[in-house]
Design an enzyme around this catalytic site. Structure first.
Site, short mmCIF file in Angstrom:
data_model
loop_
_atom_site.label_atom_id
_atom_site.label_comp_id
_atom_site.label_asym_id
_atom_site.label_seq_id
_atom_site.Cartn_x
_atom_site.Cartn_y
_atom_site.Cartn_z
N GLY A 10 2.45 -2.52 4.32
CA GLY A 10 1.41 -1.89 4.80
C GLY A 10 2.14 -0.99 6.30
N GLY A 13 0.79 2.15 8.02
CA GLY A 13 -0.38 1.97 8.87
C GLY A 13 -0.33 2.09 10.33
CD GLN A 14 -4.11 1.77 15.11
OE1 GLN A 14 -4.86 0.94 14.61
NE2 GLN A 14 -4.48 1.95 16.30
CG ASP A 36 1.52 1.72 3.24
OD1 ASP A 36 0.59 1.72 2.43
OD2 ASP A 36 1.54 1.87 4.44
NE ARG A 38 -1.08 7.37 1.38
CZ ARG A 38 -2.21 6.67 0.73
NH1 ARG A 38 -2.62 6.70 -0.61
NH2 ARG A 38 -2.82 5.84 1.53
CE1 TYR A 141 -9.88 -6.86 9.03
CE2 TYR A 141 -11.26 -6.90 11.09
CZ TYR A 141 -10.13 -6.65 10.25
OH TYR A 141 -9.04 -6.64 11.11
CE LYS A 145 -7.48 -9.52 8.76
NZ LYS A 145 -6.26 -9.58 8.37
#
Ligand code: AKB
Length: 315
Positions: A10, A13-14, A36, A38, A141, A145
């Site tokens: 990932g 991502g941010q 990722d 992309r 979510y 978690k």
């Protein structure tokens, strides 16, 4: 330079956008593999397209690059997962099991997996939420978690897996953008402010949430991963506190630099999610175990965000 071969899942991502650079400074960019769905253009080292829910493809990359450490940043966040509950659960859990199983089979030595303040729920004490307390999350979510934390602890206790985790608050950054979270308003607001546009907040003006500037979050993550094993006493996930504020306070703080900036409020379904989360966090376990201390407050965070967003919009 320390010898570790790191895989970031990932990475586009941010968090990944900034983490890859930070890790490259410590371990050398050739030792940080960014993956990722992309291509990860922001990373100068090796990069691969990878769907982390494909175990064989993941294992292949681990073998090819002789990976020692995985930072697993793939997740469907709170707001999106409420719209796609089964997809959210499957993605969040399957990818975690893939990485934990690679560690159990000694293919990798160390794992970072992010948890979130979403593990808490409406029955949790809201202020200064303790490390150990009532945890009855009401979002998909949060449930993923919370279950993930217990699986991390289980793999550590049963199989000796060195997995470490932080319960991230809402993360604020300008280099990478968040996607699908309830705390995203605290990033969006800066883009409107810098563009000279009015911002409509999807949370009401009094919603206090725990937040953190990305620089602090990255430093905390890497400090936790570099801490001696003996210092890590929590194998579910560490509470981490930065700055708690409401949309109204954030608006006021931005107005000290951009006095014309206007905000109005139109709470949507994310308001219920935010209402179920803590307003502030007690992170004394992280402070005591691995010397955690945040550097940014509301003022310094706002100053960097305004400058950063300006730079990004002008580039
Ligand atoms: C979200 O809003 O879903 C995330 C989080 C607090 O984990 N930013």
């Amino acid at each position: 330079m320390e010898m570790e071969r790191i895989l970031v899942l990932g990475a586009g991502g941010q968090i990944g956008t900034e983490l890859c650079g930070y890790l490259s400074d410590i371990y050398g960019s050739e030792n940080v593999v960014a993956t990722d769905l992309r291509p990860v253009k922001s990373h100068v080292g090796p990069s691969e397209i990878l769907d982390a829910s494909d175990f064989d493809a993941l294992e292949n990359i681990v073998n090819t690059y002789q990976i020692t450490t995985v930072y697993h940043l793939v997740a469907m966040l709170s707001a999106t997962a409420e719209k796609h509950p089964v997809k959210g659960w499957d993605l969040n859990m399957d990818t975690l099991f893939h990485v934990l199983n690679l560690a159990k089979d000694k293919k990798i030595q160390k794992v970072f997996w992010p948890s979130s303040i979403a593990v808490f729920g409406p029955t949790t004490p809201k202020h200064n939420t303790p490390q150990r307390t009532i945890m009855e999350p009401t979002t998909v979510y949060g449930i993923s978690k919370s279950a993930g934390e217990l699986w991390c602890q289980y793999y550590h206790q049963k199989y000796g897996v060195d997995v470490r985790s932080i319960r991230y608050p809402g993360l604020i950054s300008w280099k990478g953008e968040p996607g699908g979270g309830t705390t995203d308003y605290a990033v969006e607001i800066f883009y409107s402010a810098v563009k000279g546009e009015k911002y409509t907040s999807f949370l009401d003006e009094k919603t206090y949430l725990p937040m953190m500037y990305m620089n602090d979050a990255i430093r905390a993550t890497v400090n936790l991963m570099r801490a001696e094993k003996e210092k890590i006493h929590i194998r579910t996930s560490y509470n981490l506190a930065g700055i708690s504020f409401s949309p109204k306070e954030l608006h006021a703080a931005i107005k000290t630099t951009l006095p014309e900036f206007e905000v109005d409020y139109a709470p949507d379904f994310r308001q219920d999610i935010a209402n179920s989360w803590p307003a502030s966090i007690d992170d004394s376990s992280a402070q005591n175990d691995w010397d955690w201390k945040p550097k940014y407050d509301l003022k310094t965070m706002c100053a960097e965000m305004i400058e950063g967003v300006k730079k990004k919009l002008n580039s």
